[in-house]
Design a protein around this motif. Structure first.
Motif, short mmCIF file in Angstrom:
data_model
loop_
_atom_site.label_atom_id
_atom_site.label_comp_id
_atom_site.label_asym_id
_atom_site.label_seq_id
_atom_site.Cartn_x
_atom_site.Cartn_y
_atom_site.Cartn_z
N LEU A 1 -33.04 62.31 -27.13
CA LEU A 1 -32.20 63.37 -27.69
C LEU A 1 -31.44 64.11 -26.59
O LEU A 1 -30.26 64.45 -26.75
N GLY A 2 -32.11 64.35 -25.46
CA GLY A 2 -31.44 65.02 -24.35
C GLY A 2 -30.26 64.21 -23.84
O GLY A 2 -29.20 64.76 -23.52
N LEU A 3 -30.41 62.89 -23.79
CA LEU A 3 -29.33 62.04 -23.31
C LEU A 3 -28.20 61.94 -24.34
O LEU A 3 -27.03 61.82 -23.98
N ILE A 4 -28.55 61.99 -25.62
CA ILE A 4 -27.51 62.06 -26.65
C ILE A 4 -26.69 63.33 -26.46
O ILE A 4 -25.46 63.32 -26.52
N SER A 5 -27.38 64.43 -26.19
CA SER A 5 -26.70 65.71 -25.98
C SER A 5 -25.79 65.65 -24.75
O SER A 5 -24.81 66.39 -24.67
N GLY A 6 -26.15 64.78 -23.79
CA GLY A 6 -25.32 64.62 -22.61
C GLY A 6 -24.14 63.70 -22.82
O GLY A 6 -23.37 63.46 -21.90
N GLY A 7 -24.00 63.16 -24.03
CA GLY A 7 -22.84 62.33 -24.36
C GLY A 7 -23.01 60.85 -24.09
O GLY A 7 -22.05 60.09 -24.17
N LEU A 8 -24.24 60.39 -23.80
CA LEU A 8 -24.46 58.98 -23.49
C LEU A 8 -24.48 58.13 -24.77
O LEU A 8 -24.91 58.60 -25.83
N THR A 9 -24.03 56.89 -24.65
CA THR A 9 -24.10 55.95 -25.75
C THR A 9 -25.50 55.36 -25.82
O THR A 9 -26.32 55.53 -24.90
N ASN A 10 -25.79 54.63 -26.91
CA ASN A 10 -27.11 53.99 -27.03
C ASN A 10 -27.37 53.03 -25.88
O ASN A 10 -28.48 52.97 -25.34
N ARG A 11 -26.36 52.28 -25.49
CA ARG A 11 -26.53 51.33 -24.39
C ARG A 11 -26.82 52.06 -23.08
O ARG A 11 -27.69 51.65 -22.30
N GLU B 1 -30.70 53.97 -18.90
CA GLU B 1 -31.30 55.11 -18.21
C GLU B 1 -32.82 55.11 -18.34
O GLU B 1 -33.54 55.45 -17.40
N LEU B 2 -33.30 54.72 -19.52
CA LEU B 2 -34.74 54.80 -19.80
C LEU B 2 -35.46 53.47 -19.68
O LEU B 2 -36.68 53.42 -19.85
N GLY B 3 -34.71 52.38 -19.43
CA GLY B 3 -35.35 51.08 -19.35
C GLY B 3 -35.79 50.57 -20.71
O GLY B 3 -36.84 49.92 -20.83
N LEU B 4 -35.00 50.86 -21.74
CA LEU B 4 -35.33 50.46 -23.10
C LEU B 4 -34.24 49.53 -23.65
O LEU B 4 -33.08 49.62 -23.25
N ALA B 5 -34.63 48.67 -24.58
CA ALA B 5 -33.64 47.85 -25.27
C ALA B 5 -32.80 48.74 -26.18
O ALA B 5 -33.28 49.76 -26.70
N GLU B 6 -31.55 48.36 -26.38
CA GLU B 6 -30.66 49.17 -27.22
C GLU B 6 -31.22 49.30 -28.63
O GLU B 6 -31.12 50.36 -29.26
N LYS B 7 -31.85 48.24 -29.14
CA LYS B 7 -32.44 48.30 -30.48
C LYS B 7 -33.57 49.32 -30.53
O LYS B 7 -33.74 50.04 -31.53
N VAL C 1 -33.77 52.02 -28.69
CA VAL C 1 -33.11 53.33 -28.69
C VAL C 1 -32.67 53.69 -30.10
O VAL C 1 -32.86 54.82 -30.56
N LYS C 2 -32.09 52.73 -30.81
CA LYS C 2 -31.65 52.97 -32.18
C LYS C 2 -32.83 53.37 -33.07
O LYS C 2 -32.70 54.23 -33.94
N ASN C 3 -33.98 52.74 -32.84
CA ASN C 3 -35.16 53.07 -33.63
C ASN C 3 -35.60 54.51 -33.37
O ASN C 3 -35.97 55.25 -34.30
N TYR C 4 -35.58 54.92 -32.10
CA TYR C 4 -35.93 56.31 -31.77
C TYR C 4 -34.96 57.28 -32.44
O TYR C 4 -35.36 58.31 -32.98
N ILE C 5 -33.68 56.94 -32.41
CA ILE C 5 -32.67 57.82 -32.99
C ILE C 5 -32.86 57.94 -34.50
O ILE C 5 -32.79 59.04 -35.06
N SER C 6 -33.14 56.83 -35.16
CA SER C 6 -33.37 56.87 -36.60
C SER C 6 -34.56 57.76 -36.94
O SER C 6 -34.53 58.55 -37.89
N ALA C 7 -35.62 57.64 -36.14
CA ALA C 7 -36.81 58.46 -36.37
C ALA C 7 -36.51 59.94 -36.16
O ALA C 7 -36.95 60.80 -36.93
#
Length: 229
Positions: A168-178, A183-189, A191-197
């Motif tokens: 959420l902090g990185l979303i607030s910073g304007g970063l895309t899912n990719r 940044e976090l060493g996560l797959a884009e999918k 990240v999408k799951n975290y965002i949905s939750a």
């Protein structure tokens, strides 16, 4: 009684007294002139003073104390501080930050505790309505100018995991899912799951609402080493 008769004895100062009063602070002359023209095209709005820089005295003597200040994103921090000091005795002056880039302007508005923000390409009606609402104490009027309203629409009592807070902090910073994934060493999918939750927990429908919540609740901009996945 005719309209002309009813206006007898009605001075320019009467018009100023009845209108919502605006202070303009913007280093860009063309933007300042454009804002003045847009605002004063409406009878209920009047620019009582303007200046290019927060440290300068406004051009001319203000005809009345302003109800709201419309300020440049480039000088927002200094302007907001100067206005807080100048208007401390009367409870402060609400501000609207104007900028070009949405993510940057939103962050600047949050840092300056502005009531709303507007972009340079905002519709004239959006500018006038936002100024009216902020001057009357109602906050921003539209999605782009209502970061405070958006933050109130989210649930204030949610419990996010450390990783969700990081995303959420990185979303607030304007970063895309990719970019968040990199940044976090996560797959884009993932990240999408975290965002949905998070969207479900926060009861928000889009990234702007989530980003505003992150800004106003101090979400971290880097991942804790022991993030709770």
């Amino acid at each position: 009684m005719s309209h002309s008769e009813s206006r007898q004895g009605h001075s320019e100062q009467d018009d100023v007294d009845e209108a919502l009063k605006v202070l303009l602070v913007n280093r860009r002359d063309i933007v300042r002139r454009g804002l003045r023209a847009v605002l004063e095209d409406s009878e209920d709005l009047v620019v009582v003073a303007e200046t290019a820089h927060p440290g300068n005295d406004p051009a001319g003597s203000p005809r009345a104390a302003p109800d709201v200040a419309v300020i440049d994103a480039a000088d927002a921090a200094a302007t907001a501080e100067a206005l807080r000091k100048a208007h401390a005795a009367d409870g402060g002056l609400p501000t609207i930050v104007v900028g070009h880039d949405e993510n940057q302007t939103r962050r600047i508005a949050a840092a300056a505790t502005a009531a709303a923000y507007l972009l340079d390409d905002a519709r004239e009606s959006e500018v006038r309505e936002t100024v009216r609402r902020v001057a009357r104490g109602h906050g921003g009027a539209t999605t782009r100018s209502a970061w405070r309203r958006e933050s109130r629409s989210a649930r204030p009592d949610v419990s996010l995991t450390l990783r969700e807070r990081q995303v959420l902090g990185l979303i607030s910073g304007g970063l895309t899912n990719r970019e968040i994934g990199a940044e976090l060493g996560l797959a884009e999918k993932t990240v999408k799951n975290y965002i949905s939750a998070m969207f479900a927990k926060l009861h928000v429908a889009h990234r702007t609402q989530a980003a505003v919540y992150g800004i106003t609740h101090g979400m971290p901009s880097s991942a804790p080493s022991d993030a709770d996945d």
